[in-house]
Design a protein around this motif. Structure first.
Motif, PDB file in Angstrom:
ATOM      1  N   ASN A  15      32.397  60.324  59.246  1.00 26.60           N
ATOM      2  CA  ASN A  15      33.774  60.688  59.561  1.00 26.60           C
ATOM      3  C   ASN A  15      34.723  59.635  59.014  1.00 26.60           C
ATOM      4  O   ASN A  15      34.463  58.432  59.102  1.00 26.60           O
ATOM      5  CB  ASN A  15      33.961  60.814  61.081  1.00 26.60           C
ATOM      6  N   GLY A  16      35.836  60.098  58.468  1.00 24.54           N
ATOM      7  CA  GLY A  16      36.819  59.173  57.907  1.00 24.54           C
ATOM      8  C   GLY A  16      36.486  58.683  56.514  1.00 24.54           C
ATOM      9  O   GLY A  16      37.171  57.798  55.998  1.00 24.54           O
ATOM     10  N   TRP A  17      35.479  59.269  55.888  1.00 20.96           N
ATOM     11  CA  TRP A  17      34.999  58.857  54.568  1.00 20.96           C
ATOM     12  C   TRP A  17      35.130  60.032  53.612  1.00 20.96           C
ATOM     13  O   TRP A  17      34.979  61.184  54.018  1.00 20.96           O
ATOM     14  CB  TRP A  17      33.546  58.426  54.709  1.00 20.96           C
TER      15      TRP A  17
END
Length: 355
Positions: free
Chosen positions: A88-90
């Motif tokens: 997540n967030g990548w």
């Protein structure tokens, strides 16, 4: 959009080994009674290989065929994706920048569902046409659906879900095929087709809710019946035909000029409807290839394109029409003229064609 002097320089693929539907049925993962009914043959299964690594291998395949040593002279990278790519967030496009491109290439992830490759072609062609100094763009997509929230054998009744990657190098110079025209649009009234009537927050993935397109499509159908809103299905078909007609008109060809039509890999009954609307025969479609590898996210039409060229299903002078559907609902079409046969096939283990 008419795309003057826009060419597919190369296509690279990574299609992992196929697990047969019969094996899945023996293992209790696929309903045995549906093997004969739906005529699916198998699904490409990537195991624990991350989707961005599959994308990297597809890019290397495309560049090996093109004869370039490193893909560092691009003007744009677009990475359409369907399923989750990593932490997540990548973002996955940065993985390719780290391992292949370097930081000088503008790179963006595109989230337009299963029409992502086709709609990204429209964006990439527009980007290149806007500046005479821009020469090449890379569109690459990969998905590995083998996660706890997906049951690839039962998620969509009548179809199975596969894993694959495809990389397409688009440029202004002569290539293996000419992109004649491409168009993508959305149908806002069908926004809820895949939402299952679930709340928008918190997002499904954050609470571990699985994805079943069969259940969600049935819920959407019931909702439409209750509200007497079933005309949306006719609008989807009408919009598909409008996209096809516009694309062919801009390409300067007609349906009679089309050699093959690449649809999303899915249920035979859905394909029968599309064939009826277009007036084409099963042999003109990519059904036989698609049922061997499964629905592989945004790359279906493109891995089928590569398969047809590599196996003689398309030869120079032939025309290919792609038709795409994505949740939301989005509809897209693209037309190509084949100019050259594919270069030599890659060594075993770096690309795959279902037998």
């Amino acid at each position: 959009m008419r795309t003057s002097n826009m060419f597919v320089r190369s296509l690279g693929v990574f299609v992992p080994d196929v697990v047969s539907v019969e094996q899945a049925a023996r293992d209790g993962r696929y309903p045995a009674e549906e093997v004969e009914r739906f005529q699916q043959i198998g699904a490409a299964v990537a195991g624990d290989m991350p989707a961005p690594e599959m994308a990297r291998l597809a890019v290397l395949d495309a560049y090996d065929r093109w004869g370039e040593s490193a893909p560092r002279n691009l003007d744009l990278l677009l990475y359409p994706s369907v399923w989750h790519q990593g932490p997540n967030g990548w973002q996955p496009q940065h993985y390719l920048q780290m391992h292949l491109l370097g930081g000088g290439v503008p790179a963006y992830e595109i989230r337009s569902g299963c029409v992502g490759m086709i709609s990204s072609l429209e964006l990439a062609a527009s980007y290149l046409q806007a500046d005479p100094d821009r020469e090449t763009a890379l569109v690459v997509s990969a998905d590995n659906h083998g996660t706890p929230l997906v049951d690839r054998w039962r998620m969509t009744p009548g179809a199975v879900i596969g894993d694959a990657a495809c990389a397409l190098i688009l440029g202004k110079e002569y290539g293996m095929a000419e992109l004649l025209a491409v168009n993508a649009t959305t149908i806002p009234e069908a926004d809820a087709v895949n939402d299952g009537a679930y709340p928008l927050f918190p997002p499904d993935a954050t609470i571990g809710r699985g994805l079943s397109f069969g259940d969600r499509h049935e819920e959407f159908r019931r909702r439409l019946l209750e509200k007497q809103g079933t005309g949306i299905h006719l609008k989807i078909q009408k919009t598909m035909m409008q996209q096809v007609e516009r694309t062919l008109e801009e390409a300067g060809i007609g349906l009679a000029d089309i050699t093959r039509v690449a649809f999303p890999h899915g249920r035979r009954e859905d394909l029968d409807g599309q064939m009826s609307w277009l007036g084409i025969e099963l042999e003109q479609t990519t059904w036989d290839y698609g049922r061997r590898v499964g629905h592989c996210g945004a790359v279906d039409q493109f891995i089928a394109f590569e398969h047809l060229v590599a196996t003689g299903g398309l030869v120079p002078g032939d025309h290919l029409l792609m038709v795409g559907f994505g949740s939301g609902t989005s509809v897209a079409a693209a037309a190509f003229r084949v100019l050259a046969t594919a270069p030599a096939t890659r060594p075993a283990g770096t690309r795959g064609h279902a037998a």
